[in-house]
Design a protein around this motif. Structure first.
Motif, PDB file in Angstrom:
ATOM      1  N   ILE A 116       0.808  -1.225   0.000  1.00 56.16           N
ATOM      2  CA  ILE A 116       0.000   0.000   0.000  1.00 56.16           C
ATOM      3  C   ILE A 116       0.838   1.271   0.000  1.00 56.16           C
ATOM      4  N   GLY A 117       2.171   1.133  -0.024  1.00 57.45           N
ATOM      5  CA  GLY A 117       2.967   2.352  -0.170  1.00 57.45           C
ATOM      6  C   GLY A 117       4.158   2.533   0.735  1.00 57.45           C
ATOM      7  N   ALA A 118       4.363   1.665   1.733  1.00 57.23           N
ATOM      8  CA  ALA A 118       5.549   1.797   2.583  1.00 57.23           C
ATOM      9  C   ALA A 118       6.788   1.462   1.764  1.00 57.23           C
ATOM     10  N   THR A 119       7.772   2.343   1.777  1.00 58.56           N
ATOM     11  CA  THR A 119       8.993   2.115   1.005  1.00 58.56           C
ATOM     12  C   THR A 119      10.045   1.352   1.806  1.00 58.56           C
ATOM     13  N   HIS A 120       9.940   1.400   3.143  1.00 64.88           N
ATOM     14  CA  HIS A 120      10.852   0.663   4.016  1.00 64.88           C
ATOM     15  C   HIS A 120      10.031   0.081   5.165  1.00 64.88           C
ATOM     16  N   VAL A 121      10.174  -1.202   5.411  1.00 60.31           N
ATOM     17  CA  VAL A 121       9.480  -1.844   6.525  1.00 60.31           C
ATOM     18  C   VAL A 121      10.520  -2.411   7.481  1.00 60.31           C
ATOM     19  N   VAL A 122      10.361  -2.127   8.763  1.00 61.79           N
ATOM     20  CA  VAL A 122      11.354  -2.558   9.751  1.00 61.79           C
ATOM     21  C   VAL A 122      10.695  -3.410  10.825  1.00 61.79           C
ATOM     22  N   PHE A 123      11.509  -4.304  11.397  1.00 60.95           N
ATOM     23  CA  PHE A 123      11.088  -5.147  12.519  1.00 60.95           C
ATOM     24  C   PHE A 123      12.044  -4.868  13.683  1.00 60.95           C
ATOM     25  N   PRO A 124      11.873  -3.783  14.403  1.00 64.74           N
ATOM     26  CA  PRO A 124      12.854  -3.404  15.421  1.00 64.74           C
ATOM     27  C   PRO A 124      13.064  -4.438  16.509  1.00 64.74           C
ATOM     28  N   GLU A 125      11.996  -5.074  16.990  1.00 65.97           N
ATOM     29  CA  GLU A 125      12.150  -6.065  18.043  1.00 65.97           C
ATOM     30  C   GLU A 125      12.931  -7.274  17.540  1.00 65.97           C
ATOM     31  N   GLN A 126      12.618  -7.721  16.313  1.00 72.18           N
ATOM     32  CA  GLN A 126      13.317  -8.867  15.742  1.00 72.18           C
ATOM     33  C   GLN A 126      14.786  -8.553  15.533  1.00 72.18           C
ATOM     34  N   ARG A 127      15.072  -7.375  14.979  1.00 71.26           N
ATOM     35  CA  ARG A 127      16.462  -6.991  14.732  1.00 71.26           C
ATOM     36  C   ARG A 127      17.247  -6.924  16.037  1.00 71.26           C
TER      37      ARG A 127
END
Length: 219
Positions: A116-127
């Motif tokens: 739907i338009g997010a150019t960057h998706v992050v998983f802070p807890e996983q990282r």
């Protein structure tokens, strides 16, 4: 673009992750508009950010009134309320933002955000979980992974290479890692070259496959 000419950054959701992003951006010299529907967070960050607003960011008209279309980038730090996260990203994309960072709580959430338009998706807890796991062996001092296989790490110089120039220890040939630089107590960071001699207590910055870095740190 210089810091004083950066366009402002929008941060939606001022919980632990969003608040840390917003404060760091402010410390770096960016103007930051923070938005949260919780008055507690609005009050907490009012003195730290350029501007903080209590609002519903799923409302495209509200975002338009706040002028977010002129922003350099947006960070959607809503993790638990997936519907609000998705609707906010959708509203920002509809307003024409092309640099949208969004926090995801799981892989399915991430796929929706990307579509739907997010150019960057992050998983802070996983990282962070992965990073802590690698640092638990106490040999690595810092660790940044690139994908599933490669990383850059900071570690104490292993005993077998102390006292030798890098050309002799042949780290790349023997251990399949590249020593990028060396930091010594009381001295500036230096870029490693073949004749760089490794001293006791040196800290090394190395790159390579994760499994090779961990093996190298343990020799």
């Amino acid at each position: 673009m210089s810091a004083d000419k950066r366009k402002p950054v929008l941060v939606v959701g001022l919980g632990r992750f969003g608040g840390a992003v917003a404060r760091t951006l402010t410390n770096m010299g960016s103007e930051v508009l923070g938005i949260d529907s919780d008055p507690h967070f609005v009050q907490e960050y009012a003195a730290d950010l350029t501007k903080v607003v209590e609002a519903d960011c799923t409302d495209g008209d509200m975002l338009r009134q706040l002028g977010v279309a002129d922003f350099e980038a947006a960070v959607v730090a809503i993790g638990t309320d997936i519907e609000a996260s998705v609707l906010t990203v959708l509203a920002l994309a509809d307003l024409g933002l092309t640099n949208i960072w969004a926090k995801a709580s799981n892989a399915k959430h991430a796929r929706i955000l990307e579509r739907i338009g997010a150019t960057h998706v992050v998983f802070p807890e996983q990282r962070m979980g992965e990073r802590v796991a690698h640092l638990l062996n106490e040999r690595l001092l810092d660790f940044i992974a690139f994908g599933d296989e490669f990383a850059i790490a900071r570690l104490c110089a292993p005993d077998p290479i102390v006292g030798l120039p890098l050309v002799t220890s042949a780290c790349r040939k023997k251990y399949h890692v590249t020593v990028v630089g060396v930091k010594r107590v009381g001295e500036d960071f230096i870029h490693a070259v073949p004749d760089t001699i490794i001293f006791p207590d040196d800290e090394l910055v190395v790159s390579g496959r994760i499994k090779d870095i961990e093996r190298f740190s343990a020799i």
